[in-house]
Scaffold this motif. Structure first.
Motif, PDB file in Angstrom:
ATOM      1  N   MET A 382     -27.910  -6.292 -11.050  1.00 18.46           N
ATOM      2  CA  MET A 382     -28.946  -7.307 -10.856  1.00 18.46           C
ATOM      3  C   MET A 382     -28.340  -8.707 -10.784  1.00 18.46           C
ATOM      4  O   MET A 382     -28.774  -9.546  -9.974  1.00 18.46           O
ATOM      5  N   LEU A 383     -27.339  -8.978 -11.600  1.00 24.29           N
ATOM      6  CA  LEU A 383     -26.655 -10.266 -11.529  1.00 24.29           C
ATOM      7  C   LEU A 383     -25.933 -10.425 -10.197  1.00 24.29           C
ATOM      8  O   LEU A 383     -25.921 -11.519  -9.606  1.00 24.29           O
ATOM      9  N   MET A 384     -25.334  -9.349  -9.711  1.00 27.80           N
ATOM     10  CA  MET A 384     -24.622  -9.403  -8.436  1.00 27.80           C
ATOM     11  C   MET A 384     -25.565  -9.694  -7.274  1.00 27.80           C
ATOM     12  O   MET A 384     -25.215 -10.432  -6.341  1.00 27.80           O
ATOM     13  N   VAL A 385     -26.754  -9.105  -7.326  1.00 35.37           N
ATOM     14  CA  VAL A 385     -27.734  -9.383  -6.274  1.00 35.37           C
ATOM     15  C   VAL A 385     -28.114 -10.859  -6.280  1.00 35.37           C
ATOM     16  O   VAL A 385     -28.268 -11.481  -5.215  1.00 35.37           O
ATOM     17  N   GLY A 386     -28.224 -11.447  -7.467  1.00 36.71           N
ATOM     18  CA  GLY A 386     -28.512 -12.877  -7.560  1.00 36.71           C
ATOM     19  C   GLY A 386     -27.394 -13.725  -6.969  1.00 36.71           C
ATOM     20  O   GLY A 386     -27.659 -14.723  -6.273  1.00 36.71           O
ATOM     21  N   PHE A 387     -26.153 -13.355  -7.205  1.00 41.51           N
ATOM     22  CA  PHE A 387     -25.022 -14.093  -6.613  1.00 41.51           C
ATOM     23  C   PHE A 387     -25.025 -13.963  -5.093  1.00 41.51           C
ATOM     24  O   PHE A 387     -24.725 -14.932  -4.386  1.00 41.51           O
ATOM     25  N   HIS A 388     -25.328 -12.758  -4.630  1.00 38.76           N
ATOM     26  CA  HIS A 388     -25.392 -12.531  -3.181  1.00 38.76           C
ATOM     27  C   HIS A 388     -26.490 -13.385  -2.539  1.00 38.76           C
ATOM     28  O   HIS A 388     -26.314 -13.931  -1.442  1.00 38.76           O
ATOM     29  N   LEU A 389     -27.586 -13.516  -3.228  1.00 38.97           N
ATOM     30  CA  LEU A 389     -28.716 -14.258  -2.692  1.00 38.97           C
ATOM     31  C   LEU A 389     -28.404 -15.739  -2.498  1.00 38.97           C
ATOM     32  O   LEU A 389     -28.829 -16.355  -1.516  1.00 38.97           O
ATOM     33  N   LYS A 390     -27.641 -16.323  -3.402  1.00 37.71           N
ATOM     34  CA  LYS A 390     -27.350 -17.761  -3.347  1.00 37.71           C
ATOM     35  C   LYS A 390     -25.912 -18.056  -2.904  1.00 37.71           C
ATOM     36  O   LYS A 390     -25.429 -19.168  -3.085  1.00 37.71           O
ATOM     37  N   ALA A 391     -25.222 -17.050  -2.309  1.00 40.80           N
ATOM     38  CA  ALA A 391     -23.807 -17.218  -1.967  1.00 40.80           C
ATOM     39  C   ALA A 391     -23.580 -18.326  -0.956  1.00 40.80           C
ATOM     40  O   ALA A 391     -22.562 -19.031  -1.020  1.00 40.80           O
ATOM     41  N   GLY A 392     -24.487 -18.513  -0.014  1.00 40.61           N
ATOM     42  CA  GLY A 392     -24.289 -19.519   1.027  1.00 40.61           C
ATOM     43  C   GLY A 392     -24.806 -20.878   0.683  1.00 40.61           C
ATOM     44  O   GLY A 392     -24.726 -21.810   1.506  1.00 40.61           O
ATOM     45  N   THR A 393     -25.338 -21.043  -0.508  1.00 40.58           N
ATOM     46  CA  THR A 393     -25.896 -22.325  -0.933  1.00 40.58           C
ATOM     47  C   THR A 393     -25.023 -22.960  -1.997  1.00 40.58           C
ATOM     48  O   THR A 393     -24.161 -22.308  -2.590  1.00 40.58           O
ATOM     49  N   GLY A 394     -25.245 -24.220  -2.265  1.00 43.46           N
ATOM     50  CA  GLY A 394     -24.479 -24.924  -3.279  1.00 43.46           C
ATOM     51  C   GLY A 394     -23.140 -25.398  -2.763  1.00 43.46           C
ATOM     52  O   GLY A 394     -22.850 -25.371  -1.561  1.00 43.46           O
ATOM     53  N   LYS A 395     -22.291 -25.811  -3.675  1.00 45.81           N
ATOM     54  CA  LYS A 395     -20.987 -26.389  -3.320  1.00 45.81           C
ATOM     55  C   LYS A 395     -19.869 -25.338  -3.254  1.00 45.81           C
ATOM     56  O   LYS A 395     -18.898 -25.523  -2.542  1.00 45.81           O
ATOM     57  N   LEU A 396     -20.008 -24.284  -4.017  1.00 47.80           N
ATOM     58  CA  LEU A 396     -18.949 -23.275  -4.083  1.00 47.80           C
ATOM     59  C   LEU A 396     -19.280 -22.142  -3.108  1.00 47.80           C
ATOM     60  O   LEU A 396     -19.934 -21.152  -3.456  1.00 47.80           O
ATOM     61  N   THR A 397     -18.830 -22.307  -1.893  1.00 48.09           N
ATOM     62  CA  THR A 397     -19.141 -21.340  -0.831  1.00 48.09           C
ATOM     63  C   THR A 397     -17.879 -20.736  -0.219  1.00 48.09           C
ATOM     64  O   THR A 397     -17.922 -20.223   0.899  1.00 48.09           O
TER      65      THR A 397
END
Length: 425
Positions: A382-397
């Motif tokens: 479940m945590l991994m799905v959350g990381f996948h969901l926001k992977a393209g957003t923010g500063k660390l891409t």
């Protein structure tokens, strides 16, 4: 009675027995029913079956798995007379015990003393205890158990002729990895001991190192070992903020020396860090890291388990790339340090399978080789799905950009398995 020879001390030749060579010929067995079909099929140990005591010729029972019907037959026959003709007639009417024909090949067995009927008194009978040892369960149950075992494929059969695959030792190797993987783990709250850096700075450093690793085209093992060295060093040694990048490039230098064939030179690492450090500072940090870690570079990282578990999942290139994309997203996240490397690897593959198939998928082969049932993976997944969901957003891409390229199959562009977020723990 005459002596047979000077080498056979104490052995006499009975009258009426022809001697051929060094052995004595067998007497006429008169084609008795019950003689074994194959010579030497019976051992020479004397029987102590109570049902045969008092009989000169013990009952001859063929060795076979003892079923319920056969056990009842043995019990009835233990009370019968031991005469050979009676035994022969009884076997003709018993469908459970097939008749055994005599064979002239019996003379190939070692000669023993025979009784007046021509049969050896040393022929052993199977005891009740022996037949109990040969007892088997219901044939249908045995067949179902064998079928269940056969349903799990042998994932190493394709590498049986590859000496580098170490098929004979691979299970022992990974069993050892599981025993020592705890030594490669760090405390999930070690940042509390640092006074000048925090988990956000760590995330920035690792995101940058992933880009450096991609630019230098280094091996996957190098990246995982680099981050493991950084975390184990920071857990034991306090570091100033301005030295954190130095720790990162030096850890990568050590990992390259351990894993790579062609190692980047120190000047390349100084250049990639915008000449923020000198050669002497890099070498001094290298000594400090090795001393702090006691030169222990041989630790099982998540990459080690990823290769094995992907093989168990019978992965294709799409599943492999998506699994590594999810795993590298976890490398940046400080909160994922609470999971063991083997659990991270299994959860990454499970999440990737669910992402590609659109439903939960975790078969018995994966569960067997990972030693993790599906319910143990849900929290991490479940945590991994959350990381996948926001992977393209923010500063660390950095990871998202890396896996958005054609070289990595554009794995970052896959839709995350959002249905896992609603899965019950």
């Amino acid at each position: 009675m005459d002596r047979i020879g000077e080498n056979d001390c104490g052995v006499t030749k009975p009258e009426g027995v022809r001697v051929t060579g060094n052995r004595r010929a067998l007497r006429d067995i008169k084609n008795l029913v019950g003689a074994p079909l194959h010579p030497c099929a019976v051992t020479k140990r004397a029987s102590t079956d109570k049902s045969n005591l008092g009989h000169k010729n013990p009952t001859f029972v063929p060795r076979r798995p003892r079923t319920r019907k056969f056990a009842a037959t043995l019990a009835n026959k233990s009370q019968a007379d031991g005469h050979h003709e009676h035994i022969g007639n009884e076997r003709k009417h018993d469908p459970q015990i097939p008749s055994l024909l005599s064979s002239s090949s019996l003379d190939t067995c070692t000669a023993t003393d025979t009784n007046e009927h021509g049969l050896s008194e040393e022929l052993p009978m199977p005891m009740a205890e022996e037949t109990e040892e040969m007892d088997i369960s219901d044939p249908e149950e045995v067949e179902m158990e064998n079928l269940a075992v056969e349903m799990i494929p042998d994932i190493d059969s394709c590498d049986s002729k590859d000496p580098l695959a170490a098929v004979d030792y691979v299970e022992d190797i990974y069993s050892f990895y599981r025993q020592i993987e705890v030594t490669s783990c760090v405390g999930p709250d070690y940042m509390s001991n640092q006074f000048d850096i925090n988990e956000k700075m760590r995330a920035i450093l690792i995101d940058w190192l992933i880009e450096v690793h991609y630019k230098f085209e280094l091996m996957d093992e190098t990246l995982f070992l680099t981050i493991n060295i950084i975390d184990r060093f920071l857990e034991r040694q306090t570091v100033l903020r301005k030295k954190l990048q130095l720790v990162g490039v030096t850890a990568m230098l050590l990992a390259c020396k351990y894993e790579e064939v062609s190692v980047p030179v120190v000047e390349d690492l100084i250049l990639i860090s915008d000449r923020a450090y000198t050669r002497n500072e890099v070498l001094a940090m290298e000594k400090l890291i090795l001393k702090t870690l006691q030169f222990n570079m041989s630790v099982p990282t998540p990459y080690v388990f990823m290769r094995r578990f992907l093989k168990a999942a019978q992965s294709d290139i799409q599943l492999e790339l998506l699994s590594f994309f999810i795993m590298e997203l976890c490398l940046v996240e400080y909160k994922m340090l609470k999971f063991r490397p083997s659990l991270l690897a299994a959860a990454a593959i499970y999440t990737a399978q669910c992402t590609l198939k659109g439903f939960k998928h975790w078969n018995k082969t994966c569960e067997l080789h990972t030693a993790y049932p599906e319910d143990r993976l849900l929290e991490c997944s479940m945590l991994m799905v959350g990381f996948h969901l926001k992977a393209g957003t923010g500063k660390l891409t950095g990871v998202h950009r890396k896996y958005s390229t054609f070289k990595y199959g554009c794995a970052a562009k896959s839709e995350p398995a959002l249905f896992l977020l609603n899965a019950g723990l």
